[in-house]
Every structure is written in structure tokens, then in C-alpha cells.
Scaffold this motif. Structure first.
Motif, PDB file in Angstrom:
ATOM      1  N   UNK A 105       0.831  -1.218   0.000  1.00 61.46           N
ATOM      2  CA  UNK A 105       0.000   0.000   0.000  1.00 61.46           C
ATOM      3  C   UNK A 105       0.861   1.262   0.000  1.00 61.46           C
ATOM      4  N   UNK A 106       0.342   2.303  -0.615  1.00 63.67           N
ATOM      5  CA  UNK A 106       1.090   3.558  -0.676  1.00 63.67           C
ATOM      6  C   UNK A 106       1.351   4.137   0.706  1.00 63.67           C
ATOM      7  N   UNK A 107       0.574   3.724   1.688  1.00 64.27           N
ATOM      8  CA  UNK A 107       0.757   4.204   3.057  1.00 64.27           C
ATOM      9  C   UNK A 107       2.040   3.682   3.692  1.00 64.27           C
ATOM     10  N   UNK A 108       2.728   2.748   3.017  1.00 69.47           N
ATOM     11  CA  UNK A 108       4.013   2.276   3.532  1.00 69.47           C
ATOM     12  C   UNK A 108       5.041   3.406   3.570  1.00 69.47           C
ATOM     13  N   UNK A 109       4.964   4.313   2.596  1.00 73.59           N
ATOM     14  CA  UNK A 109       5.968   5.370   2.509  1.00 73.59           C
ATOM     15  C   UNK A 109       5.894   6.285   3.721  1.00 73.59           C
ATOM     16  N   UNK A 110       7.057   6.634   4.250  1.00 73.89           N
ATOM     17  CA  UNK A 110       7.140   7.482   5.441  1.00 73.89           C
ATOM     18  C   UNK A 110       6.384   8.786   5.254  1.00 73.89           C
ATOM     19  N   UNK A 111       6.590   9.417   4.099  1.00 73.72           N
ATOM     20  CA  UNK A 111       5.815  10.609   3.729  1.00 73.72           C
ATOM     21  C   UNK A 111       5.126  10.269   2.407  1.00 73.72           C
ATOM     22  N   UNK A 112       3.919   9.739   2.444  1.00 74.38           N
ATOM     23  CA  UNK A 112       3.270   9.253   1.216  1.00 74.38           C
ATOM     24  C   UNK A 112       3.267  10.289   0.098  1.00 74.38           C
ATOM     25  N   UNK A 113       3.751   9.837  -1.069  1.00 75.97           N
ATOM     26  CA  UNK A 113       3.759  10.684  -2.249  1.00 75.97           C
ATOM     27  C   UNK A 113       4.951  11.603  -2.384  1.00 75.97           C
ATOM     28  N   UNK A 114       5.823  11.654  -1.363  1.00 75.78           N
ATOM     29  CA  UNK A 114       6.982  12.559  -1.412  1.00 75.78           C
ATOM     30  C   UNK A 114       8.104  11.885  -2.202  1.00 75.78           C
ATOM     31  N   UNK A 115       8.406  12.421  -3.379  1.00 74.54           N
ATOM     32  CA  UNK A 115       9.307  11.734  -4.301  1.00 74.54           C
ATOM     33  C   UNK A 115      10.757  11.692  -3.839  1.00 74.54           C
ATOM     34  N   UNK A 116      11.137  12.537  -2.878  1.00 82.25           N
ATOM     35  CA  UNK A 116      12.541  12.635  -2.483  1.00 82.25           C
ATOM     36  C   UNK A 116      12.907  11.760  -1.283  1.00 82.25           C
ATOM     37  N   UNK A 117      11.976  11.013  -0.756  1.00 81.88           N
ATOM     38  CA  UNK A 117      12.289  10.149   0.390  1.00 81.88           C
ATOM     39  C   UNK A 117      11.513   8.832   0.280  1.00 81.88           C
TER      40      UNK A 117
END
Length: 439
Positions: free
Chosen positions: A175-187
């Protein structure tokens, strides 16, 4: 923590064992731990035939330079610890030393029995689970973390380890919610527990979606529950992005700190040190400070329009930093290491002449015939052990190899670790002379 202890006790009869530095002969091997009791027996043609029904496992794969791969395996093992699973690590791949060097087992570099005893859970290698010569292609469903945490690529992270282990993987995008800052391309970082949650039924069912068919047999499989697997775990943290740079890093503190060199590798590097310093074969290696100077094109490209001579630290910068390190060690321990070792990927003979004029040492892998004696991996590995065995290390800012070497010097030896800045002629001038906390 209590649960982890129970898991550990089910596999181990704990007992003290020598550390790599206490074993001085290449012919002496540490005793076998009971970690292989986490398997049904010797390597099998199919990995599933060797997995216990009463045990859950976890694996992932590497896809970067060697030090980054070490960090990735540290993340994998920590993730397995917090989910009470047995981690399975693969071979290191030669991404920085040439593909023809072949792979090298994790256990040829790091002491697997020491690691398992110290962290309290068994750590396995793929070549202990499945016969490396097996031609059986096995289907496996895995989660793709990579698809969820970055925007540049639409596919799971690829590595040739899938082919080496004869795995035909069907991926399910996390899920996209895995990303620490969802949708932030630099992290592209994810938190450990965001990924860990996917191994538990209540969360797993919530995020299941249509899997990508596997490339060989074109099967669509949901993520496996017996062997949880993820495509790439380098960009994972508990709190801070690039967390190995911070003292709070749990992957370092609870796992990678215990990646001790095998007794054979430590003894080999000790031999190089004795020959460099002119110490008898059974003599005591004097305390020393090492410098890890990254200067190859993969770093030089970041110099931009700054001339190379201004971009990278000069000998005078290193000499000043050495003096500071010596003073800190004198104040802390009453010792002043006089021996300095330069380790670098620089190819310019004139630069190495300047190193020798400073009176500094360096391992001579040509004269030692390291590659022919031991293989293409060993110049890198011997240098890494030398970096970790001193009382001081001056690293290259932004180098993960310097970072892990410095962590080892600090935590294994109680030594001093400093990063040297670079990029402009005066990049390192910001530093203050070291002042003791208490006089």
C-alpha cells in the motif's frame, strides 16, 4: 521482548563463545550453534521441503553496493526479529567489483553462529535452506515495498538473486501508506512497523490486491505467509530516514553491530597489518588510525565544476584531523597512535606517492597477491576489516562504507570516528579542535 526470548530458547542452548578477535588461527573454527535446528535438515532441492511447519520465516534481497547491502540485510534481520520470524539472507553480489567476481556467501564474511547467539534468534543463509546447485524453479508470492515508496519506477525492485535462487516470484504491490511521507518523491523510506504489519492476518487482508503474474510460470500468488518476503528493504527506518547515520538506529544497535567478521577473515587482515607495520607473526599489532578516502568517479561526479584538487580533502586536512584524533585518544585512554593507514579507491600514482611521503601505510594487494590467493572480493574485505580494527577512523562524508566502519570503531573498540567533509577547498574548515567534555 519476552516473546523474542521464547523464540530464541526454542532454537538455542546458549553458551559463551569466543569472539573473532579471540581466535588467532585460521585453522580454528567456532563451534556450530543450534541455529540450523530452524530447518528440517541439510539443503534440499526445493526450499519448501526444508522449512519447519512450526516456524515462520522472512527473506528479502539486495540491490546496491556492498555496504548498502550489509545495511539492507541488517534491516531484514531486525524486521524478522520484531515479527518473531527466522530471517534468511542471500549471497552478496559483486555490484562494485565487477560481475565476473561472482557472489560470496554472507557467512564467508560474517560469523553466522556468533550473530545468531548474540541477537537471540537463528539467522539462516539461502544456501543452507536450498541446495545452490538445485535447478528446481519455485513459485513464491511476495510484497513489493519498492512500488509503494517511490514514484520513478512502476515495477518491483529487480535483482539477479531471484535467478540464483531459482525463484519465480509473483509480486503484490504494498500500500502507498508504507511510505514514510506518502507521495513525497525525495524520500522512499518506510517504517519498520508499517512493513511488519503486512505479515499479520488482520492487516494483510486489508491490503491484498491483484498480484503481478510471475515471469516464468505466469502464476498469480498472494504474499506467502510461511515465508514472508519483500523485494527491497534498504530504505527502512524506525524514526529517521537514513537511520544508520544516527545513534538511535535499531537496525545497527540490535543487529548490524553484531555482524562480526569471521575468524578467518579477521586473522587474514591481522596478518596484513603485521606485515605492513613490520610486526612479528605473533607480535602485538600497535594501535592505529585509518583513513577511508573515497575519491573515485562515483564521488567525483558530485564535485561539479570544482577542481578535483579543491573538491577532495588534501593531505594537510587529513594530517590536521589525525592530530585531533590522536589528542582525543590521548585524553580518553592515554594513548597516541602513531601508525596511520590510508585506504582509498584513488588510482593516481602521484597521489599515492604523496601518501607515502606523509609516512602513512597502505595494504599492497598487488604485492600480497590478494586476488589470486583469495579472490576478487578480498581486497575490499581486507580493507573493511582493517578500517574496523583501529582506534580511530577518518571517513569520507556521505560514504556508507565510512559510516559502518566508523560505527564498528566506536562500538567494537571504543575508538574515535570522524567524517571529513569535501566538495570545496574549505569544506572541512568548519570543524573545531576537539575539547574534552570535562577537564
Amino acid at each position: 521482548m519476552a516473546a523474542l526470548t521464547l523464540v530464541a530458547l526454542s532454537f538455542f542452548a546458549f553458551h559463551s563463545a569466543p569472539t573473532p578477535l579471540e581466535i588467532v588461527s585460521e585453522n580454528i573454527e567456532p563451534p556450530r550453534s543450534d541455529r540450523l535446528d530452524a530447518l528440517l535438515g541439510p539443503p534440499t532441492q526445493k526450499f519448501r521441503d526444508n522449512l519447519r511447519n512450526d516456524t515462520e520465516y522472512m527473506t528479502s534481497w539486495i540491490s546496491a553496493g556492498w555496504t548498502n547491502d550489509v545495511m539492507t540485510f541488517g534491516n531484514l534481520i531486525y524486521l524478522a526479529m520484531i515479527t518473531e520470524r527466522v530471517p534468511i539472507v542471500g549471497n552478496f553480489t559483486p555490484s562494485h567489483i565487477g560481475g565476473d567476481a561472482g557472489t560470496i556467501p554472507f557467512g564467508e564474511v560474517f560469523d553466522m553462529d556468533y550473530l545468531s547467539r548474540t541477537i537471540g534468534i537463528p539467522v539462516l543463509e539461502w544456501n543452507e535452506v536450498k541446495d545452490p546447485n538445485s535447478q528446481e524453479v519455485e513459485e513464491l508470492g511476495c510484497w513489493s515495498v519498492w512500488q509503494a515508496v517511490q514514484t520513478r519506477e512502476s515495477q518491483p525492485r529487480f535483482t539477479n538473486a531471484f535467478e540464483l535462487e531459482k525463484l519465480d516470484i509473483s509480486w503484490t504491490a504494498g500500500p502507498l501508506s508504507l511510505q514514510k511521507i506518502p507521495g513525497f518523491e525525495h524520500d522512499p523510506h518506510a517504517h519498520f512497523w508499517s512493513i511488519a504489519a503486512l505479515t499479520y492476518p488482520s492487516v494483510r487482508e486489508r491490503y491484498l490486491q491483484e498480484p503481478i503474474p510471475s515471469p516464468v510460470n505466469h502464476v498469480s500468488l498472494p504474499p506467502d505467509e510461511h515465508l514472508a518476503c519483500f523485494d527491497y528493504l534498504y530504505y527502512v527506518c524506525a524514526h529517521e530516514s537514513f537511520e544508520y547515520e544516527h545513534d538511535l538506529s535499531p537496525a545497527w544497535r540490535f543487529v548490524a553491530k553484531h555482524f562480526r567478521w569471521t575468524p578467518r577473515l579477521q586473522t587474514m587482515a591481522d596478518g596484513y597489518l603485521r606485515r605492513m607495520f613490520g610486526v612479528p607473526e605473533d607480535g602485538v599489532i600497535p594501535p592505529y588510525i585509518s583513513i577511508h578516502a573515497r575519491r573515485a568517479n562515483d564521488f567525483a561526479v558530485y564535485c561539479g565544476d570544482v577542481p578535483r584538487g579543491d573538491c577532495f580533502p588534501t593531505m594537510n586536512v587529513y594530517a590536521r584531523r589525525i592530530a585531533d584524533t590522536q589528542e582525543e585518544l590521548r585524553a580518553r585512554y592515554g594513548i597516541v597512535p602513531e601508525h596511520v593507514i590510508m585506504l582509498s579507491d584513488e588510482q593516481d600514482p602521484a597521489w599515492w606517492d604523496a601518501v607515502r611521503l606523509m609516512g602513512w601505510y597502505t595494504p599492497d594487494h598487488v604485492a600480497e597477491d590478494t586476488v589470486n590467493k583469495y579472490g576478487r572480493w578480498y581486497p575490499l574485505l581486507v580493507d573493511a576489516v582493517i578500517q574496523s580494527s583501529g582506534m580511530g577512523l577518518l571517513g569520507t562524508d556521505r560514504s556508507t562504507m565510512s559510516l559502518l566502519a566508523g560505527r564498528r570503531v566506536e562500538d567494537w573498540n571504543g575508538g574515535v570516528f570522524k567524517m571529513v567533509k569535501w566538495g570545496t577547498a574549505h569544506a572541512d574548515d568548519h570543524r573545531r579542535a576537539w575539547i574534552p567534555d570535562a577537564i
